[in-house]
Design a protein around this motif. Sequence first.
Motif, mmCIF file in Angstrom:
data_model
loop_
_atom_site.group_PDB
_atom_site.id
_atom_site.type_symbol
_atom_site.label_atom_id
_atom_site.label_comp_id
_atom_site.label_asym_id
_atom_site.label_seq_id
_atom_site.Cartn_x
_atom_site.Cartn_y
_atom_site.Cartn_z
ATOM 1 N N ILE A 75 0.856 -1.179 0.000
ATOM 2 C CA ILE A 75 0.000 0.000 0.000
ATOM 3 C C ILE A 75 0.893 1.230 0.000
ATOM 4 N N VAL A 76 0.635 2.165 -0.940
ATOM 5 C CA VAL A 76 1.440 3.375 -1.021
ATOM 6 C C VAL A 76 0.666 4.615 -0.565
ATOM 7 N N LYS A 77 -0.661 4.531 -0.547
ATOM 8 C CA LYS A 77 -1.481 5.640 -0.042
ATOM 9 C C LYS A 77 -2.658 5.065 0.730
ATOM 10 N N ASP A 78 -3.038 5.762 1.802
ATOM 11 C CA ASP A 78 -4.177 5.384 2.634
ATOM 12 C C ASP A 78 -4.959 6.650 2.938
ATOM 13 N N ALA A 79 -6.090 6.822 2.252
ATOM 14 C CA ALA A 79 -6.914 8.020 2.432
ATOM 15 C C ALA A 79 -7.804 7.929 3.666
ATOM 16 N N LYS A 80 -7.863 6.745 4.299
ATOM 17 C CA LYS A 80 -8.665 6.521 5.511
ATOM 18 C C LYS A 80 -10.124 6.919 5.302
ATOM 19 N N ASP A 81 -10.650 6.593 4.107
ATOM 20 C CA ASP A 81 -12.063 6.832 3.824
ATOM 21 C C ASP A 81 -12.690 5.527 3.340
ATOM 22 N N LYS A 82 -13.819 5.603 2.615
ATOM 23 C CA LYS A 82 -14.487 4.358 2.219
ATOM 24 C C LYS A 82 -13.767 3.599 1.103
ATOM 25 N N GLN A 83 -12.878 4.266 0.382
ATOM 26 C CA GLN A 83 -12.085 3.617 -0.659
ATOM 27 C C GLN A 83 -10.644 4.108 -0.485
ATOM 28 N N PRO A 84 -9.990 3.611 0.574
ATOM 29 C CA PRO A 84 -8.762 4.245 1.045
ATOM 30 C C PRO A 84 -7.449 3.875 0.368
ATOM 31 N N TYR A 85 -7.375 2.743 -0.304
ATOM 32 C CA TYR A 85 -6.056 2.222 -0.652
ATOM 33 C C TYR A 85 -5.643 2.400 -2.113
ATOM 34 N N LEU A 86 -4.400 2.806 -2.265
ATOM 35 C CA LEU A 86 -3.740 2.818 -3.561
ATOM 36 C C LEU A 86 -2.499 1.959 -3.373
ATOM 37 N N VAL A 87 -2.337 0.975 -4.264
ATOM 38 C CA VAL A 87 -1.169 0.092 -4.140
ATOM 39 C C VAL A 87 -0.158 0.438 -5.225
ATOM 40 N N GLU A 88 1.075 -0.021 -5.009
ATOM 41 C CA GLU A 88 2.160 0.258 -5.957
ATOM 42 C C GLU A 88 1.789 -0.186 -7.374
ATOM 43 N N ASN A 89 2.262 0.574 -8.354
ATOM 44 C CA ASN A 89 2.062 0.272 -9.776
ATOM 45 C C ASN A 89 0.601 0.238 -10.203
ATOM 46 N N SER A 90 -0.248 1.010 -9.516
ATOM 47 C CA SER A 90 -1.669 1.058 -9.858
ATOM 48 C C SER A 90 -2.209 2.460 -9.615
ATOM 49 N N GLN A 91 -3.218 2.819 -10.385
ATOM 50 C CA GLN A 91 -3.910 4.087 -10.178
ATOM 51 C C GLN A 91 -5.341 3.846 -9.694
ATOM 52 N N VAL A 92 -5.643 2.606 -9.299
ATOM 53 C CA VAL A 92 -6.990 2.220 -8.873
ATOM 54 C C VAL A 92 -7.103 2.290 -7.351
ATOM 55 N N TRP A 93 -8.072 3.046 -6.872
ATOM 56 C CA TRP A 93 -8.326 3.119 -5.427
ATOM 57 C C TRP A 93 -9.160 1.917 -5.017
ATOM 58 N N LEU A 94 -8.740 1.264 -3.939
ATOM 59 C CA LEU A 94 -9.363 0.027 -3.486
ATOM 60 C C LEU A 94 -10.064 0.202 -2.136
ATOM 61 N N HIS A 95 -11.108 -0.598 -1.946
ATOM 62 C CA HIS A 95 -11.833 -0.650 -0.673
ATOM 63 C C HIS A 95 -11.069 -1.572 0.279
ATOM 64 N N GLU A 96 -11.357 -1.449 1.570
ATOM 65 C CA GLU A 96 -10.739 -2.353 2.549
ATOM 66 C C GLU A 96 -11.113 -3.801 2.245
ATOM 67 N N SER A 97 -12.324 -4.022 1.715
ATOM 68 C CA SER A 97 -12.787 -5.373 1.392
ATOM 69 C C SER A 97 -12.105 -5.937 0.133
ATOM 70 N N ASP A 98 -11.360 -5.106 -0.589
ATOM 71 C CA ASP A 98 -10.642 -5.564 -1.799
ATOM 72 C C ASP A 98 -9.277 -6.138 -1.481
ATOM 73 N N VAL A 99 -8.806 -5.961 -0.251
ATOM 74 C CA VAL A 99 -7.460 -6.383 0.101
ATOM 75 C C VAL A 99 -7.451 -7.255 1.356
#
Length: 105
Positions: free
Chosen positions: A77-101
């Motif tokens: 994980i390279v970014k954590d917005a601490k919201d409903k779709q908080p995660y951005l992982v390395e080599n991706s521009q897609v924001w992920l939900h906690e339930s996606d990881v």
Amino acid sequence: TAAEAASKPEAAAPEGAVSISPSPPICAAVELKAEGTAVGATSKPEKRPTIGDQVKILDTENTRQYFRSGVGGIFHIVKDAKDKQPYLVENSQVWLHESDVELIG
């Protein structure tokens, strides 16, 4: 006096009345089970993934639609917005939900 009251015989209940004896005290430390875990058990709460953590990308509706190539992969994980779709992982521009990881380790 209290001594006199304690020594007096109890009055008989009227005919047809039901006599109810006091209930025993209820124990405050009742152990209840919820989903197989004792309430109040000292298990650690599950850690929420955050920046720097390794996660596995799960097969969810969101990841199938927006990050199909990442499903099943392990990323940091390279970014954590601490919201409903908080995660951005390395080599991706897609924001992920906690339930996606899923946190690895």
